[in-house]
Design an enzyme around this catalytic site. Sequence first.
Site, PDB file in Angstrom:
ATOM      1  N   LYS A   1      -6.709   6.197 -19.772  1.00 30.20           N
ATOM      2  CA  LYS A   1      -6.717   6.581 -21.260  1.00 30.20           C
ATOM      3  C   LYS A   1      -5.153   5.900 -22.016  1.00 30.20           C
ATOM      4  CE  LYS A   1     -10.062   8.403 -18.816  1.00 30.20           C
ATOM      5  NZ  LYS A   1     -11.628   7.119 -18.700  1.00 30.20           N
TER       6      LYS A   1
ATOM      7  N   ASP B   1      -4.112  18.803 -16.223  1.00 31.74           N
ATOM      8  CA  ASP B   1      -4.754  17.301 -16.106  1.00 31.74           C
ATOM      9  C   ASP B   1      -4.455  17.699 -17.739  1.00 31.74           C
ATOM     10  OD1 ASP B   1      -5.823  15.503 -17.501  1.00 31.74           O
ATOM     11  OD2 ASP B   1      -7.636  15.681 -15.874  1.00 31.74           O
TER      12      ASP B   1
ATOM     13  N   TYR C   1     -12.883  17.896 -16.984  1.00 30.29           N
ATOM     14  CA  TYR C   1     -13.372  16.581 -16.748  1.00 30.29           C
ATOM     15  C   TYR C   1     -14.922  16.617 -15.247  1.00 30.29           C
ATOM     16  CZ  TYR C   1     -13.263  11.487 -14.916  1.00 30.29           C
ATOM     17  OH  TYR C   1     -14.279  10.790 -13.726  1.00 30.29           O
TER      18      TYR C   1
ATOM     19  N   ARG D   1       0.591  -0.625  -0.247  1.00 31.46           N
ATOM     20  CA  ARG D   1       0.100  -0.023  -0.287  1.00 31.46           C
ATOM     21  C   ARG D   1       0.584   1.225  -0.227  1.00 31.46           C
ATOM     22  NH1 ARG D   1      -1.110   2.643   4.105  1.00 31.46           N
ATOM     23  NH2 ARG D   1      -1.376   0.562   5.474  1.00 31.46           N
TER      24      ARG D   1
HETATM   25  N1  PLP Z   1      -9.116  13.790 -16.030  1.00 35.74           N
HETATM   26  C1  PLP Z   1      -9.563  13.972 -17.420  1.00 35.74           C
HETATM   27  C2  PLP Z   1      -9.516  14.204 -18.289  1.00 35.74           C
HETATM   28  C3  PLP Z   1     -11.062  12.496 -18.682  1.00 35.74           C
HETATM   29  O1  PLP Z   1     -10.912  11.887 -18.540  1.00 35.74           O
HETATM   30  C4  PLP Z   1     -10.621  10.975 -16.792  1.00 35.74           C
HETATM   31  C5  PLP Z   1     -11.605   9.993 -17.176  1.00 35.74           C
HETATM   32  O2  PLP Z   1     -12.573  10.464 -18.782  1.00 35.74           O
HETATM   33  C6  PLP Z   1     -10.214  11.283 -15.188  1.00 35.74           C
HETATM   34  C7  PLP Z   1      -9.318  12.571 -15.375  1.00 35.74           C
HETATM   35  C8  PLP Z   1     -10.298  10.077 -14.419  1.00 35.74           C
HETATM   36  O3  PLP Z   1      -9.657   8.928 -14.948  1.00 35.74           O
HETATM   37  P1  PLP Z   1     -10.093   7.668 -14.051  1.00 35.74           P
HETATM   38  O4  PLP Z   1     -11.059   7.188 -14.906  1.00 35.74           O
HETATM   39  O5  PLP Z   1      -8.891   6.711 -14.238  1.00 35.74           O
HETATM   40  O6  PLP Z   1     -10.507   7.543 -12.846  1.00 35.74           O
END
Ligand code: PLP
Length: 391
Positions: A199, A174, A102, A49
């Site tokens: 992704k 991000d 997001y 962990r």
């Molecule tokens: N940041 C962006 C731009 C995203 O599109 C996403 C998910 O779609 C996330 C963060 C969150 O990622 P996760 O689905 O791996 O938790």
Amino acid sequence: MPANNYNTVCIRGGQDADPTHGGILPPVYQTTIFRRKVVGEDQDFTYSRVDNPTVAALESRLGALENCLPAVSFSSGTSAISTLFLALLKKGDHVVCSDVVYGGTYRFLVEVLEKLGVTSDFVDTSDLASTKRALQRPTKLLLLESPANPTLKLTDIAANSDLAHEYGTLVVVDNTFLTPVLQRPLDLGADLTIYSTTKFIDGHNATIGGALCTRDEAIREELAFYRKCVGTIQTAHNAFLTLQGLKTLPLRLKQQTSNALAVASRLEGNPHVKEVIHPDLPSFPQRELADRQQASGGGLVTIVLHGGLPEACRALGALKLCTPAQSLGTVETLVTHNATMTHAEVPDERRLQLGIVDGLVRISVGLEDPQDIAADLEQALTIAFKEVCHA
Ligand code: PLP
């Protein structure tokens, strides 16, 4: 952009694979604990962990790719985002965030952090004057998303970072949509980057994962400490799979960008499509910024249909090759209806204000042949506009 040796870094970067037996892939350390060598003395790995050698191998490679300290890996992009907020914010702090962001980031700021006494403003960071107005209030953290999910609106990362630093505000970007291969936020002045490795970085729909990258030792230490406290580390198995996917990231991005542009160009001529958005299209409204800030437009195309919710539902339901689903960045083409999927929890009034209209559809263009992807989208649109939808 720095020297383009991303293929080498993605395949070889960070560390040698297996120092014990020479295996070319890092072993999956599927173990909870590590035997204490000398009781009373520190050692690198004690409990999975806290840290794990396979996770550390992924962190070294991501760090090499971003030219920063080893990344801190998480069980999801969402746990990376939430752990970052918990580590860097305290009661009374204020956050300024890109308005188009997001949905999970918005949800955590509004539903969780507000209860803990952290306030947030969502502003149009593509307009520097709006960011400046918001920063008049003492702000701990500026969170940018560029390109924004799902409208692909861009924010000038360098200009926003310079401005935020004048106010003593930390800048987080991000960078999930472009990855370090196509956009370098830390080189543009940001303090931290966020990735949903789920992704493009994994790219094969095999894992859920996240990562945070920084060049600041103290921040990295704080993130790792909070990850231990909250229990949000990546698993060894998912770290291994993510490392495998990462090897072809530059190749995939190159082809996905080219496929995306081909699909976007074809959809521009479709009678059912009102607007096609891709940063490499001549019609893209922020072309100058796109050319300056990103190596290419990336694999996402957003379209706005002439119809609304019924036509969009119908179109996604009629797809035969592409997959209607709410993810992106993978070898399979994924088609998302953001109003009912990723941004379903954003109040309608706010969602519409941000341009996430009922007829908006996000296409994450994969590695199938682009003519097959375009033909599938075209036949789905033809069906959608022929039949009445009772959704
Ligand atoms: N940041 C962006 C731009 C995203 O599109 C996403 C998910 O779609 C996330 C963060 C969150 O990622 P996760 O689905 O791996 O938790």
